[in-house]
Enzyme design. Structure first.
Site, short mmCIF file in Angstrom:
data_model
loop_
_atom_site.label_atom_id
_atom_site.label_comp_id
_atom_site.label_asym_id
_atom_site.label_seq_id
_atom_site.Cartn_x
_atom_site.Cartn_y
_atom_site.Cartn_z
N ARG A 44 0.84 -1.20 0.00
CA ARG A 44 0.00 0.00 0.00
C ARG A 44 0.88 1.25 0.00
O ARG A 44 0.58 2.22 -0.70
CB ARG A 44 -0.94 0.01 1.21
N CYS A 98 -1.58 6.21 9.17
CA CYS A 98 -1.98 4.93 8.58
C CYS A 98 -2.98 5.24 7.48
O CYS A 98 -2.85 6.22 6.77
CB CYS A 98 -2.56 4.02 9.66
#
Length: 274
Positions: free
Chosen positions: A173, A231
């Site tokens: 990611r 995050c």
């Protein structure tokens, strides 16, 4: 062994006078509430990350910090009073429990501990779970935010210039190779990838303080320089903030909007690759 203000082990919970709160979060499959109803620590209350520990999605990302009045009401509903010791847990690695740990400390409540290993460690030790509904007697807890450092999108350039910005998502990611949740893939320019899965062992318990310290030092973290973490939505980054505390680096800053907040402004740059 209890690490004050941080962690406690399964055996440390025996006989402990504490309010226990389940904060399990599920992105797919059964919801956190459904998982709680299917089996939780006996006597544990439940607080929902989406409904109780975050404001509605928007420019602040998928999980903005909650409105103070809503958060205080939720914590009271869970049975927490001003003098309560609070133990929080999730499925195991602390990725959702740390959100409540961080919020309570930000509101001035220091007597809060994350159950190391969470429900997975509890059941692995042969401990019983309960499906009985828990309706706590409402507490009188109160507090207001502002004790812990928070950075906004406009602050991140200063962080990377003189310190370290940790992106705690999975490497694929971070690199922009795969993005299963947010509409844009990649990372904040000059952030350093520090996958949160490397803070815990194979059963979801935090690594030793010394091992965590070496890990963060290798990522460029050192005393005297700013450190912030983000995050996808500002929830799981708090697990790395807990790991940084365990490692002896004090309270690093949370970028609460995280990646989902960063990409709400198309003028902000996006980096891909390592």
């Amino acid at each position: 062994m209890i690490r004050p203000g941080l962690l406690l082990g399964i055996d440390d919970l025996d006989g402990l006078d504490a309010v226990v709160v389940d904060t399990r979060l599920a992105l797919t499959g059964a919801t956190g509430r459904e998982r709680y109803d299917a089996g939780h620590l006996p006597g544990a209350a439940y607080l929902d990350v989406d409904d109780d520990l975050a404001a509605p999605p928007g420019a602040g990302g998928r999980h903005p910090l909650p409105l103070p009045s809503d958060f205080v009401a939720a914590v009271r509903r869970a049975g927490v009073s001003r003098g309560s010791r609070v133990v929080v847990y999730d499925d195991g690695p602390g990725t959702a429990a740390a959100r409540l740990w961080w919020l309570l400390r930000d509101y001035g409540h220091e007597d809060v501990l994350v159950l190391d290993g969470g429900l997975a460690a509890w059941t692995a030790a042969g401990r019983p779970v309960s499906v009985d509904p828990v309706v706590p007697r409402p507490g009188d807890w109160d507090g207001s935010p502002g004790r812990l450092p928070v950075v906004e999108a406009e602050d991140l350039a200063d962080v990377v210039r003189s310190g370290v910005l940790l992106d705690v998502r999975a490497a694929e990611r971070f690199r922009g190779e795969r993005e299963p949740i947010d509409p844009v893939a990649g990372h904040v320019p000059d952030a350093v990838n520090a996958p949160l899965t490397e803070n815990t062992d194979e059963v979801g318990r935090f690594l030793t303080d010394a091992v965590l310290r070496r890990r963060f030092e290798a990522l460029g973290v050192h005393h005297g320089a700013p450190v912030a973490a983000y995050c996808g939505s500002g929830v799981t980054a708090t697990q790395t903030l807990l790991a940084l505390r365990l490692a002896g680096f004090g309270d690093a800053a949370l970028y609460a909007g995280s990646w989902s907040g960063w990409i709400t402004d198309p003028s902000r740059p996006v980096a891909t690759g390592p």
